[in-house]
Structure formats: C-alpha cells, structure tokens
Scaffold this active site. Structure first.
Site, short mmCIF file in Angstrom:
data_model
loop_
_atom_site.label_atom_id
_atom_site.label_comp_id
_atom_site.label_asym_id
_atom_site.label_seq_id
_atom_site.Cartn_x
_atom_site.Cartn_y
_atom_site.Cartn_z
N HIS A 340 -23.38 -28.67 68.59
CA HIS A 340 -23.00 -27.36 68.06
C HIS A 340 -24.03 -26.29 68.44
CE1 HIS A 340 -20.56 -29.94 65.41
NE2 HIS A 340 -19.75 -28.91 65.33
N ASP A 411 -13.88 -30.32 73.04
CA ASP A 411 -14.47 -29.87 71.78
C ASP A 411 -14.52 -28.34 71.84
OD1 ASP A 411 -15.61 -29.92 69.29
OD2 ASP A 411 -17.21 -31.32 69.81
#
Length: 482
Positions: A340, A411
């Site tokens: 992330h 993702d």
C-alpha cells in the site's frame, strides 16, 4: 354420463401436465447449478495445463482437491467441467438471463404444444448460447465501451474522473446525475465500494440497485469483505451482521467446513444488499512474522490448510451467487513490506513458491477471479517488476503453468508500490491482466488504454480477449439486459 365426466377429467389432467410453472429470476440467481452454466469455449483445467513440468505442484493440486471435497459438496456443480456443449447453457425458460417476456412466451408455447400435433408445431429457433451472446455483445461495442469493461473504480471516480483521488475526495453514497453523465464518457465495467460508501442497509441496497440499473451490461459491484478486520459491512454496526474474529481464527480448526460456513454467511448478506463480487478469500500464507499487512487475514501459516480453507470460503460465496477473488498472487504473506505504501518483495525461488505461496491459487476455477498484488519476485522473474506488470508472472506462470482460466484483476492501482510506474494501466493489460482496479486518475488511465489500442501498442485481439472473458462472466452470472 359418468363415462363422459371421467373422460373430461382425464383430458383436463393431460392438459395440466403440460403446464409447468417456471422458476423466477431470484430462484435461478440463487441456484448454483444455474450460476455455473457450462460453455464450449471455457474448458476445464486439465492436469496437463497445471505445472506439467512440476510433479510436486501436480500432486499438491490433487491434495488440495481431495482435502476440501468433503466440505464443498453442496456446490460441486459449480466446478463441473466447462468442456461440455454450450448448447446446454442456452437461454431457455429456466435461465437466469431470460427476460420476463421470453419466459412468458416459453410457458405459453409449452402449453400449446400439449394440445397440438407435432406437424402443427413450428420448429423453434435455436436459443442463443452464453458464449454467442457474449460474442454478439462484443461485436456491438465501440472502442470506449470495450476499454470501459476493463475498469473497476471507486464511485468517486465517476464524480471527478480527471482528478487524482489520492489528493482527496468526498465520499459518495448515492448515484448522482453527474455520475450518470460521466459514465457515458467513461463506461466502466464495475464499481468497488468501501466503508465510507456504505451507510445503512436501505442506503446501500438502493445505491447498488441504481448502479446496476444505470447500464444494460451490468457492473461488477465489488467489496472487500474478508471477515475479521477487513469487512466493510460486518464492521458497520447499523447492519447487525455476524462478525468473525479473523480468517486465522477460522482456519485454526483446520476444518474446511468452518470456512465454507463463513463463505455462505458472507455471501448470503452480500447478495442481499446487491453485491456480486467479493475481493476474498485472502489466499496468502502468513509465513513472515514481520508481515503486518496480512497477518491474521490469512487462514494459516500452513500452505495446505490455507489452500483448503480459501477454496471452501470461495465455495460458500459462490453458493450465494457472489464471484470470489482470491488474493494476492503471487503471495503477500512472506513479504516484510506493505505494498500500500511502497515496493514489496517476495524473495523466494520459484520452486519454493510452488510448494507454498501458490498452492491456494491452484484451487481457483474458471468462474473465479485472482487478484495480482504489486509484489516483486526477483528470484522468479529475474527483475524487480511488480507482478501486476509482469508478463512472466501472469501470462507464463498464472495462466500458463497454473492453468488459471478466470479473471485476472490488478490490486488497486493507486497504491504506493505501483503509483510511480510509468504507463501502468497499459503495461498491466500487456502483462495479461483483464481488469484494472481503481487507478488514481480514471481519465488518465482510461485514455492511455484507448490511445494504446489506437496506436497498436495493445492489439485489438488482446483487448477483445479480456473484454470477451469479462462478458462471458457477466452473461453467465449476472443479468444482462438487451
């Protein structure tokens, strides 16, 4: 007179026997056998397509299948071979995708047949198969409509498609006229909802219904609902839903029936509130104690247990008409970094990953999704390219060696590990991804793919390959209006 009455009763009985009530759309949507209609073009994964060069992996696949079979018998029809004739998947009166008028016509025709001779009954036209319908829809699409199918975005991207969402945005919880207008220019294929978009049961039901009614080819309406700390609905007190401590807590029993129950429960309420895709199960294996991004989101530290639990949870989701998305290939459980915020690395060899990280992904079927993480595996690919952009990792290994036939989804493309990569949307498609998840700037990513097709960087054949795969999912599993 008694003989005449008896004859009349007999005639009436014959007439009634030809009138069979038809299942409703809801009946068909909840039926897993309808949910898994077969086709002639999507064939079952054969043992020769899955690690033909690796007997270790081949035997592991058999072990996964055997270990989970007892807990997933209720949905075994979903995983039946897809190599049977597509004609059995035709849009008959029992199909989920038949319109109300066609169902009424079919019922009427059935009654008429019982009172006519075969010479009086015209030969019915062959119904359109699922694959034929998907191919027809593809042929009718413009370039922008095709490119749109490749995107699943946050709803906020339809409010401000030219804005970098990382700079901040106001969350939306209802469909607006602005969103409808922007959808015409950026006809995306799906929307992913987060906690800020989910306020209450009535609100999310109405929001999802409005999103689905916005277009003829339905959107994927997706959410991260893993159970545990990542559960957008269950962790909202206004829903009063069953909460799970974590996937790890469920996996501690080692009994795949517990994961199946978890999938059935989550799938049941997701369907109720209008979702059709879940970014779950987490198929990672928690093997690195320094890993904080996965941790108890994984079912186990043991590869075989994690594999059978992930497969069983996916079965439960599918029992309820929810498309499962296994994540995060090639495996995020052994990384020490969080993708992330920045680059994440898996430093195992291919042989090591075959025996561990990749085992759960071998359970993914033709009507499942696999989310590819922004994880670099230099000992496998030979460089630090994130898996999302790696043709070797996606096309050669996931599709080629593992034999995965379903949807490959990136993702989130606004994450730190990928954001600095140049032309990431185009490169992800070239690597073999089908769906681009939540780019930071929708307009920028969308136009880059359009331009790449127009310039020949992405061939029309490559574009059509992914769009057709997406359409086949939607024609089989969702209600496509003509």
């Amino acid at each position: 007179m008694k003989k005449l009455a008896a004859a009349l009763v007999l005639s009436l009985s014959v007439l009634l026997s030809g009138c069979k009530s038809e299942p409703t759309i809801a009946d068909n949507y909840s039926s897993i056998s309808s949910f898994a209609q077969s086709s002639s073009e999507i064939t079952s994964r054969s043992s020769s397509s899955a690690f033909s060069s690796s007997t270790v992996v081949s035997s592991s696949r058999e072990s996964i299948t055997e270990s989970s079979s007892s807990s997933v018998q209720s949905s075994s029809s979903y995983f039946s071979s897809m190599s049977s004739s597509a004609s059995s998947s035709s849009f008959s009166s029992s199909s989920l995708f038949s319109s109300s008028s066609s169902r009424s016509s079919s019922s009427s025709s059935s009654t008429t047949k019982s009172t006519q001779t075969s010479s009086q009954t015209p030969k019915p036209q062959d119904p359109e198969t699922y694959d034929e319908k998907a191919e027809r829809l593809l042929s009718e699409m413009s370039l922008r409509e095709k490119v749109g199918q490749l995107f699943i975005v946050r709803p906020e991207a339809l409010v401000s498609p030219t804005k970098d969402l990382s700079a901040g945005y106001k969350s939306v919880s209802a469909l607006s006229e602005t969103m409808k207008s922007n959808f015409k220019k950026y006809p995306v294929g799906g929307v992913a909802l987060f906690a800020a978009n989910i306020v209450s049961p009535n609100q999310i039901t109405s929001f999802n219904k409005a999103l689905l009614n916005m277009c003829e080819i339905p959107l994927f309406i997706a959410v991260d609902e893993e159970g545990g700390r990542v559960a957008r609905l269950a962790n909202n007190k206004s829903f009063g839903l069953k909460k799970y401590e974590s996937a790890q807590a469920v996996g501690n029993s080692g009994d795949s029936a517990d994961a199946l129950e978890m999938g059935n429960t989550i799938g049941g309420y997701l369907k109720k509130y209008g979702f059709n895709m879940d970014f779950a199960p987490d198929a990672d294996i928690f093997t690195n104690p320094d890993n904080t991004v996965i941790g108890d989101r994984a079912f186990s530290t043991d590869a075989e247990i994690a594999a059978k639990m992930a497969k069983a949870m996916a079965e439960g989701l599918k029992n309820n008409g929810i498309i499962p998305v296994y994540k995060h290939f090639p495996g995020h459980g052994d990384t020490s970094e969080d993708s992330h915020t920045g680059a994440a690395f898996a430093n195992k060899t291919k042989e090591e990953m075959e025996k561990c990280e990749w085992l759960p992904f071998m359970g993914a079927g033709e009507l499942d999704g696999v989310m590819v993480g922004h994880i670099s595996a230099p000992k496998v690919t030979g460089d630090n390219t994130p898996a999302t952009l790696s043709e070797k990792m996606i096309t050669e290994i996931l599709r080629g060696e593992l034999g995965f036939k379903g949807l490959v989804i990136t993702d989130a493309l606004g994450m730190g590990a990928i954001k600095g990569e140049k032309d990431y949307a185009v490169r992800a498609i070239l690597a073999g991804c089908d769906i681009l998840l939540m780019p930071d700037n929708l307009s920028e990513a969308f136009e880059s793919v359009v331009n790449a097709v127009n310039s020949g960087v992405i061939s029309e054949e490559r574009l059509n390959e992914s769009v057709l795969r997406i359409l086949k999912f939607k024609v089989r599993l969702l209600e496509v209006r003509d």
